[in-house]
Design an enzyme around this catalytic site. Sequence first.
Site, PDB file in Angstrom:
ATOM      1  CD  GLU A  61      -3.438  -1.444   0.656  1.00  0.00           C
ATOM      2  OE1 GLU A  61      -3.337   0.313   0.046  1.00  0.00           O
ATOM      3  OE2 GLU A  61      -3.985  -2.315   0.586  1.00  0.00           O
ATOM      4  CB  CYS A 115      -1.314   7.492   1.280  1.00  0.00           C
ATOM      5  SG  CYS A 115      -3.217   6.584   1.933  1.00  0.00           S
TER       6      CYS A 115
HETATM    7  N1  LIG Z   1      -1.804   2.959   0.941  1.00  0.00           N
HETATM    8  C1  LIG Z   1      -2.111   3.746   1.567  1.00  0.00           C
HETATM    9  O1  LIG Z   1      -2.352   3.503   2.392  1.00  0.00           O
HETATM   10  C2  LIG Z   1      -1.158   4.721   2.121  1.00  0.00           C
HETATM   11  C3  LIG Z   1      -1.356   4.593   3.560  1.00  0.00           C
HETATM   12  C4  LIG Z   1      -0.306   5.717   4.480  1.00  0.00           C
HETATM   13  C5  LIG Z   1       0.804   5.960   3.859  1.00  0.00           C
HETATM   14  N2  LIG Z   1       1.387   5.592   2.652  1.00  0.00           N
HETATM   15  C6  LIG Z   1       2.027   6.231   1.969  1.00  0.00           C
HETATM   16  O2  LIG Z   1       3.605   5.542   2.863  1.00  0.00           O
HETATM   17  C7  LIG Z   1       4.010   6.907   2.695  1.00  0.00           C
HETATM   18  C8  LIG Z   1       4.780   8.701   4.192  1.00  0.00           C
HETATM   19  O3  LIG Z   1       5.147   6.832   4.913  1.00  0.00           O
HETATM   20  P1  LIG Z   1       6.317   6.913   5.912  1.00  0.00           P
HETATM   21  O4  LIG Z   1       7.396   7.945   5.619  1.00  0.00           O
HETATM   22  O5  LIG Z   1       6.162   6.487   7.205  1.00  0.00           O
HETATM   23  O6  LIG Z   1       6.480   5.229   4.721  1.00  0.00           O
HETATM   24  P2  LIG Z   1       8.103   5.264   5.165  1.00  0.00           P
HETATM   25  O7  LIG Z   1       8.537   4.446   3.797  1.00  0.00           O
HETATM   26  O8  LIG Z   1       9.639   5.682   4.956  1.00  0.00           O
HETATM   27  O9  LIG Z   1       8.115   3.614   6.668  1.00  0.00           O
HETATM   28  C9  LIG Z   1       7.000   2.745   6.457  1.00  0.00           C
HETATM   29  C10 LIG Z   1       7.883   1.392   7.085  1.00  0.00           C
HETATM   30  O10 LIG Z   1       8.922   0.784   6.887  1.00  0.00           O
HETATM   31  C11 LIG Z   1       9.914   1.184   7.575  1.00  0.00           C
HETATM   32  N3  LIG Z   1      11.096   1.690   6.605  1.00  0.00           N
HETATM   33  C12 LIG Z   1      11.205   2.282   6.798  1.00  0.00           C
HETATM   34  N4  LIG Z   1      13.091   2.464   5.513  1.00  0.00           N
HETATM   35  C13 LIG Z   1      12.786   0.543   5.524  1.00  0.00           C
HETATM   36  C14 LIG Z   1      13.622   0.275   4.584  1.00  0.00           C
HETATM   37  N5  LIG Z   1      14.718   1.104   4.279  1.00  0.00           N
HETATM   38  N6  LIG Z   1      13.661  -1.078   4.967  1.00  0.00           N
HETATM   39  C15 LIG Z   1      12.847  -1.703   5.824  1.00  0.00           C
HETATM   40  N7  LIG Z   1      11.615  -0.944   6.576  1.00  0.00           N
HETATM   41  C16 LIG Z   1      11.975   0.446   6.194  1.00  0.00           C
HETATM   42  C17 LIG Z   1       9.426   2.244   9.039  1.00  0.00           C
HETATM   43  O11 LIG Z   1       9.917   1.359   9.721  1.00  0.00           O
HETATM   44  C18 LIG Z   1       8.250   2.455   8.138  1.00  0.00           C
HETATM   45  O12 LIG Z   1       7.939   0.819   9.800  1.00  0.00           O
HETATM   46  C19 LIG Z   1       3.978   8.032   1.934  1.00  0.00           C
HETATM   47  O13 LIG Z   1       4.851   8.101   0.983  1.00  0.00           O
HETATM   48  C20 LIG Z   1       2.596   7.580   2.102  1.00  0.00           C
HETATM   49  O14 LIG Z   1       2.029   7.908   0.757  1.00  0.00           O
HETATM   50  C21 LIG Z   1       0.380   4.644   1.663  1.00  0.00           C
END
Ligand SMILES: NC(=O)c1ccc[n+]([C@@H]2O[C@H](COP(=O)([O-])OP(=O)(O)OC[C@H]3O[C@@H](n4cnc5c(N)ncnc54)[C@H](O)[C@@H]3O)[C@@H](O)[C@H]2O)c1
Length: 465
Positions: A213, A247
């Site tokens: 997602e 998002c």
């Molecule tokens: N489609 C949806 O339902 C939805 C909902 C909310 C947010 N989002 C998207 O999420 C993003 C914002 O959220 P965010 O900043 O927390 O996202 P992110 O991708 O930075 O982090 C998400 C999760 O991944 C982990 N993570 C971060 N870097 C990692 C790596 N290198 N390897 C493995 N795990 C890692 C983090 O600890 C966190 O738990 C935006 O792009 C937003 O659009 C999508």
Amino acid sequence: MDGDRIEATVTRQKAAVAERRLRFGLEERKGALAHLRQTIERRERDIVEALRRDFGKPEPEVILTEILPVLQEIRHTMRHLKRWMRERRVAPTLATLGTSARIRPEPRGLCLIIAPWNYPFNLALGPLVSALAAGNSAVVKPSEMTPATSQVIADIIEETFPPDLVAVVQGGREVSQQLLDQPFDHIFFTGSPEVGKIVMAAAARHLSSVTLELGGKSPTIVGPGADLDKAARWIAFGKFVNAGQTCIAPDHVFVHRSIEARFSEALRAAIRHAYGADPQASRDYARIVNAHHAERLRGLLQDATDKGARISFGGEAEGTYLAPTLIEAITPQMDIDREEIFGPVLPIMAYDGLDEVINRINARPKPLALYIFEKDAAFAEEIVARTSSGGVGVNLTTMHYSHAGLPFGGVNNSGIGAAHGYFGFQAFSHVKPILKERWSAVPMLFPPYRPRVERLIRIAKRFLG
Ligand SMILES: NC(=O)c1ccc[n+]([C@@H]2O[C@H](COP(=O)([O-])OP(=O)(O)OC[C@H]3O[C@@H](n4cnc5c(N)ncnc54)[C@H](O)[C@@H]3O)[C@@H](O)[C@H]2O)c1
């Protein structure tokens, strides 16, 4: 949590998976969901307080966008789970006459749920509802950016479930990567497209299935025949709820040139109506999650204005506060035109012909959401038919997320697979076909291929092929 403890948590859950297949039926799953509901209701104050501490989320917004969606997911799932779990009989085809066929949804097994920070409660526990409904065990990894909420999630889960059914592992990127080294059967990841690619590459090592997602730049189109007040209210809500850290927030708006000035005025009025003359003083307006993201957003604004953009409303910033901001005269050279904004800054771009807008949308990665405001139904239909996006909202924003009967998810860069209700149940299930022989004639076609058998095979080809 260190690597050994992660491995121990996963090993313990893995050991329980096989045995649970027999004893985690409809009643047990509904019991688990009811128990989760009770704990959430009992802990409501702690949830509200944690989200206030993490990023000043107003209480009504916590209830509307964090707690209600999870409770709704539980209610909808409990109501329909019996039907979703039911085996489905499938009539035999001509070639399989003499057999009986059925499809049985089975738990994928051991699941990993990785959640982002922007709706940290909803996006950790919503998928867990679907994972449990489908009969799985799960490790939940909430975001490190919202520590108070992550702790409440850990407390709720510890209080509600045995650790061999659901466990929480807290931590950041390293912990997430240690988890991804484990052989999960399914990984449900919500976050950015960049990290989504890392997750999918890690999943490939074990051939774990994935639901991703993700995010992206969701465009909004305001047509010449739009109800401008209504459009302004919905766009202001979708963009500025959670201070734009959503998002499916409208990332930018294309507005027909003939109504640009009137739309802009309506949008300012809608923002003032929602948050008053000074949004910094409003209890209804959230903050940016941390200094790093506040700095990133100020950087986007600076880059845009340096390159000729004009802030036409808002723009004030202090600490983690950033006012609802409208910005115009955007060009493709600006970072704000390329990056997902994920904050309360809304670029407004005037257009003359629809082709121009559609070509711009189709030249970019497929968005998570696309919004259209227009009274003429044919206008919306044309855009729907000529573009690809995770979902579409017509004359509204963000609300398609709340419809329990609709799949929620992206497409390619904005995601793979879907969540919510039956679609969430499906994401966490393997649909297993079972075919049982009764009086099939197929053995007549087995070798040795004597002339009579060969003739039968040719007849079969003629009639069945
Ligand atoms: N489609 C949806 O339902 C939805 C909902 C909310 C947010 N989002 C998207 O999420 C993003 C914002 O959220 P965010 O900043 O927390 O996202 P992110 O991708 O930075 O982090 C998400 C999760 O991944 C982990 N993570 C971060 N870097 C990692 C790596 N290198 N390897 C493995 N795990 C890692 C983090 O600890 C966190 O738990 C935006 O792009 C937003 O659009 C999508």
